[in-house]
Design an enzyme around this catalytic site. Structure first.
Site, mmCIF file in Angstrom:
data_model
loop_
_atom_site.group_PDB
_atom_site.id
_atom_site.type_symbol
_atom_site.label_atom_id
_atom_site.label_comp_id
_atom_site.label_asym_id
_atom_site.label_seq_id
_atom_site.Cartn_x
_atom_site.Cartn_y
_atom_site.Cartn_z
ATOM 1 N N LYS A 5 45.026 31.735 35.945
ATOM 2 C CA LYS A 5 44.257 31.404 36.063
ATOM 3 C C LYS A 5 42.726 31.193 34.829
ATOM 4 O O LYS A 5 41.646 30.569 34.347
ATOM 5 C CB LYS A 5 43.311 31.925 37.437
ATOM 6 C CG LYS A 5 43.317 31.927 38.122
ATOM 7 C CD LYS A 5 44.146 31.065 38.591
ATOM 8 C CE LYS A 5 45.212 30.764 39.688
ATOM 9 N NZ LYS A 5 46.021 31.824 40.215
ATOM 10 N N TYR B 265 50.062 34.690 53.962
ATOM 11 C CA TYR B 265 49.797 34.840 52.512
ATOM 12 C C TYR B 265 48.972 36.065 52.608
ATOM 13 O O TYR B 265 48.309 36.752 53.440
ATOM 14 C CB TYR B 265 48.873 33.765 52.762
ATOM 15 C CG TYR B 265 47.853 34.120 51.596
ATOM 16 C CD1 TYR B 265 47.890 33.132 50.122
ATOM 17 C CD2 TYR B 265 46.742 34.945 51.346
ATOM 18 C CE1 TYR B 265 47.489 33.923 48.508
ATOM 19 C CE2 TYR B 265 45.747 35.356 50.113
ATOM 20 C CZ TYR B 265 46.188 34.373 48.637
ATOM 21 O OH TYR B 265 45.554 34.909 47.991
ATOM 22 N N TYR C 63 51.251 37.109 44.716
ATOM 23 C CA TYR C 63 51.873 36.039 43.879
ATOM 24 C C TYR C 63 53.079 36.701 43.433
ATOM 25 O O TYR C 63 54.399 36.264 43.817
ATOM 26 C CB TYR C 63 50.991 35.617 43.509
ATOM 27 C CG TYR C 63 49.712 34.811 43.562
ATOM 28 C CD1 TYR C 63 49.613 33.553 44.165
ATOM 29 C CD2 TYR C 63 48.512 35.616 43.884
ATOM 30 C CE1 TYR C 63 48.347 32.877 44.494
ATOM 31 C CE2 TYR C 63 47.068 35.333 44.320
ATOM 32 C CZ TYR C 63 47.396 34.222 44.860
ATOM 33 O OH TYR C 63 46.556 33.598 45.285
#
Length: 336
Positions: free
Chosen positions: A49, A263, A289
């Site tokens: 990010k 998730y 992730y």
């Protein structure tokens, strides 16, 4: 694609390392596996990010913002990196954390990324699972404007056409490294969630006519939805940077067989991947992730879907601090 046209704040020394994983390649019997170390983007333990935030924060500064607003799950890597960038730029930061993972584990709820969010001065509010979090963030932005602040609202994962420029840039950076090293890359594999990383990579590589496939290993949505999300954003990004003809639908490929129960829910494949990576290469993946992304890559290699003669680059999106939120799960593995 001339990215200097877009406002940008330089946040980390580039390029990030591109390294061969000798031990993992040997143990799996091929393909030749390399790693693009975007866990080394420096800011608050790094992660993918930060690349997006170079352009998002650039836009915020250009607009005269004094406050960043964003959202994510409780153990969001994106939120942690946004809070850090706000602190670096002398801005305030308000974040909304969604209880997306149903758990009462105090380690998950208070350690890891949450601890760092608090340490860096974020104002935190919580929302129940299932909330439209981007809408909630926009509402928070309006509330702050009404109070006299100048907020810049960043969507979850930093995944819009501005944030995705970070991975258009990464694609250019990766191909320059490969050319300098004499490496012919067959495909890039990474974890895909909010779509911005994959969309940016696809646009960057397609725009250069690199001939490199991108495979996203999904961490949340089913494959049809994930591919549609990535392709839609890739088309927006392509138009934004001036890639003529757009992005073909077949350029977007996701495999969402490794999500598990949902998730942020741990899987045995993720545990194996994180452990293998740590013990074979001394590199820490994250449980949400990159751990699931690597679990997918390992399984696809074992099944022969990814051939032994390929050269694969795994993009490490960072987030290892999130391991502290899953301590109990890994302790169970040690005991076994």
């Amino acid at each position: 694609m001339h990215l200097a046209h877009f406002p940008r704040v330089r946040l980390f020394p580039a390029p990030t390392p591109l390294e061969k994983l000798e031990n993992l390649t040997r143990v799996l019997g091929g393909p030749e596996i390399w790693i693009k170390r975007d866990d080394c983007t420096v800011v608050a333990t790094g992660g993918n990010k930060v690349r997006k935030l170079e352009f998002l924060a650039g836009a915020a500064v250009a607009q005269g913002a004094d406050h960043l607003v964003t959202q994510g799950a409780v153990q969001s890597n994106h939120v942690r990196q946004t809070v850090a960038v706000a602190a670096k730029l002398g801005m305030k930061c308000s974040v909304l954390l969604e209880h997306r993972v149903e758990t009462n584990d105090p380690g998950y709820l208070t350690s890891g990324n949450v601890l760092l969010d608090r340490l860096m001065g974020a104002t935190i509010e919580y929302r129940p699972g299932g909330t439209d979090m981007n809408a909630a963030a926009e509402a928070k932005g309006e509330e702050l404007r009404a109070a006299g602040a100048r907020p810049y609202v960043i969507p979850g994962g930093g995944s819009n056409r501005v944030g995705a420029l970070g991975y258009v840039s990464c694609a250019q950076e990766l191909m320059q490294q490969a050319d300098d090293m004499g490496l012919k890359i067959d495909r890039v594999v990474h974890a895909t969630g909010s779509a911005g990383t994959q969309a940016g990579l696809v646009v960057g590589l397609e725009g250069m006519n690199a001939g490199v496939r991108v495979l996203g290993i999904g961490v949340r949505a089913p494959r049809p939805q994930q591919e549609a999300n990535v392709h839609r954003l890739a088309q927006e990004v392509a138009a934004y940077v001036g890639v003529k003809g757009g992005i073909a639908r077949e350029a977007v490929e996701a495999n969402c067989d490794y999500v598990g129960p949902g998730y942020g829910q741990p899987t045995e494949g993720m545990r194996e991947a994180v452990t293998m990576f740590a013990q074979l290469e001394g590199v820490l993946l994250d449980p949400v992730y990159s751990g699931k992304g690597m679990a997918g890559l390992i399984d696809l290699i074992r099944k022969g879907v990814i051939g032994a003669k390929e050269r694969v680059v795994f993009l490490h999106t960072g987030g290892a601090v999130g391991l502290y939120g899953y301590q109990g799960f890994f302790e169970q593995g040690f005991a076994a």
